[in-house]
Motif scaffolding. Sequence first.
Motif, PDB file in Angstrom:
ATOM      1  N   ALA A  99     -10.774  -0.232  -7.758  1.00  0.00           N
ATOM      2  CA  ALA A  99      -9.972  -1.409  -8.080  1.00  0.00           C
ATOM      3  C   ALA A  99      -9.349  -2.019  -6.836  1.00  0.00           C
ATOM      4  O   ALA A  99      -9.047  -3.205  -6.795  1.00  0.00           O
ATOM      5  N   PHE A 100      -9.114  -1.212  -5.794  1.00  0.00           N
ATOM      6  CA  PHE A 100      -8.501  -1.700  -4.577  1.00  0.00           C
ATOM      7  C   PHE A 100      -9.435  -1.503  -3.383  1.00  0.00           C
ATOM      8  O   PHE A 100      -9.026  -1.034  -2.329  1.00  0.00           O
ATOM      9  N   ALA A 101     -10.690  -1.857  -3.568  1.00  0.00           N
ATOM     10  CA  ALA A 101     -11.665  -1.712  -2.496  1.00  0.00           C
ATOM     11  C   ALA A 101     -11.646  -2.900  -1.549  1.00  0.00           C
ATOM     12  O   ALA A 101     -12.356  -2.905  -0.558  1.00  0.00           O
ATOM     13  N   ASN A 102     -10.829  -3.897  -1.863  1.00  0.00           N
ATOM     14  CA  ASN A 102     -10.730  -5.090  -1.041  1.00  0.00           C
ATOM     15  C   ASN A 102      -9.270  -5.512  -0.930  1.00  0.00           C
ATOM     16  O   ASN A 102      -8.381  -4.859  -1.442  1.00  0.00           O
ATOM     17  N   ASN A 137      -7.256  -2.412   1.139  1.00  0.00           N
ATOM     18  CA  ASN A 137      -7.071  -1.922  -0.230  1.00  0.00           C
ATOM     19  C   ASN A 137      -5.681  -2.241  -0.791  1.00  0.00           C
ATOM     20  O   ASN A 137      -4.919  -1.360  -1.187  1.00  0.00           O
ATOM     21  N   THR A 138      -5.354  -3.519  -0.808  1.00  0.00           N
ATOM     22  CA  THR A 138      -4.029  -3.899  -1.266  1.00  0.00           C
ATOM     23  C   THR A 138      -4.051  -5.301  -1.878  1.00  0.00           C
ATOM     24  O   THR A 138      -5.041  -6.022  -1.772  1.00  0.00           O
ATOM     25  N   SER A 139      -2.958  -5.646  -2.510  1.00  0.00           N
ATOM     26  CA  SER A 139      -2.778  -6.968  -3.094  1.00  0.00           C
ATOM     27  C   SER A 139      -1.627  -7.657  -2.385  1.00  0.00           C
ATOM     28  O   SER A 139      -0.523  -7.109  -2.308  1.00  0.00           O
ATOM     29  N   LEU A 140      -1.869  -8.855  -1.856  1.00  0.00           N
ATOM     30  CA  LEU A 140      -0.872  -9.576  -1.071  1.00  0.00           C
ATOM     31  C   LEU A 140      -0.542 -10.921  -1.714  1.00  0.00           C
ATOM     32  O   LEU A 140      -1.362 -11.499  -2.424  1.00  0.00           O
ATOM     33  N   THR A 141       0.645 -11.409  -1.425  1.00  0.00           N
ATOM     34  CA  THR A 141       1.079 -12.708  -1.933  1.00  0.00           C
ATOM     35  C   THR A 141       1.685 -13.522  -0.800  1.00  0.00           C
ATOM     36  O   THR A 141       2.553 -13.032  -0.064  1.00  0.00           O
ATOM     37  N   ILE A 142       1.219 -14.758  -0.654  1.00  0.00           N
ATOM     38  CA  ILE A 142       1.779 -15.683   0.336  1.00  0.00           C
ATOM     39  C   ILE A 142       2.804 -16.569  -0.369  1.00  0.00           C
ATOM     40  O   ILE A 142       2.551 -17.059  -1.473  1.00  0.00           O
TER      41      ILE A 142
END
Length: 218
Positions: A19-22, A86-91
């Motif tokens: 799920a966090f491969a990108n 492997n993370t989720s980011l928000t700008i």
Amino acid sequence: MRLSQSVLTALLICVNSAAFANVEVTLPSNSELVLVNGKESDSTDKLTLENGENQLALRYIGRYQQQGSQTQFSSDVIIMTFLAENTSLTIALPRIRSNSAADAFNRDPKISLKNSSEVDIAFRQDKLLKEGMQLGRDYEKEVAEYNSNNQVASVAALAPSITALVQAKPVVIENHGQPKNTINQSDQVNVGQMLDFWYQQADEETRKAFKLKINSKE
């Protein structure tokens, strides 16, 4: 057949890893994405990027009331480069409600980049500027040149190769009027067709003069 707890745990780990491969990046609604790693993109709200170093170019697009009239604001193009895996980011971009705030943002853009835990992620930031006319800009070419010049937010891997630079080099005209680079075959064909056309249009006296001139060059 029951699966053991260790097997289930291993499966869950695999699922979470997949799920966090990108790197997923959520874009703010008051932004316009210009480039992703040197290439144009039609993404509007979310990106999926490969792990590692990534470079985005975007601008602030906003609207606010100023002295009773609606004002549209479009900032300079901002470059931001970050390293993540492997993370989720928000700008996030600030709210702009006046001309002075818009001018202040253009001078010194305030942008935040956070992960899912609201922790700030470090990134390098700069602006992609061009003097003079802004219409019809080739952003891909501009950012390629930017990345070639070791700038604040440049990515060396996105700089054009030496081969690409050589192929893009324009033909140089020497003082005597002859091109330094060899004219390609299609150009030679076009020149021949033009000469044939004008020869057919000429009268007999002009044709003789043309032949004499050609023979004198040989």
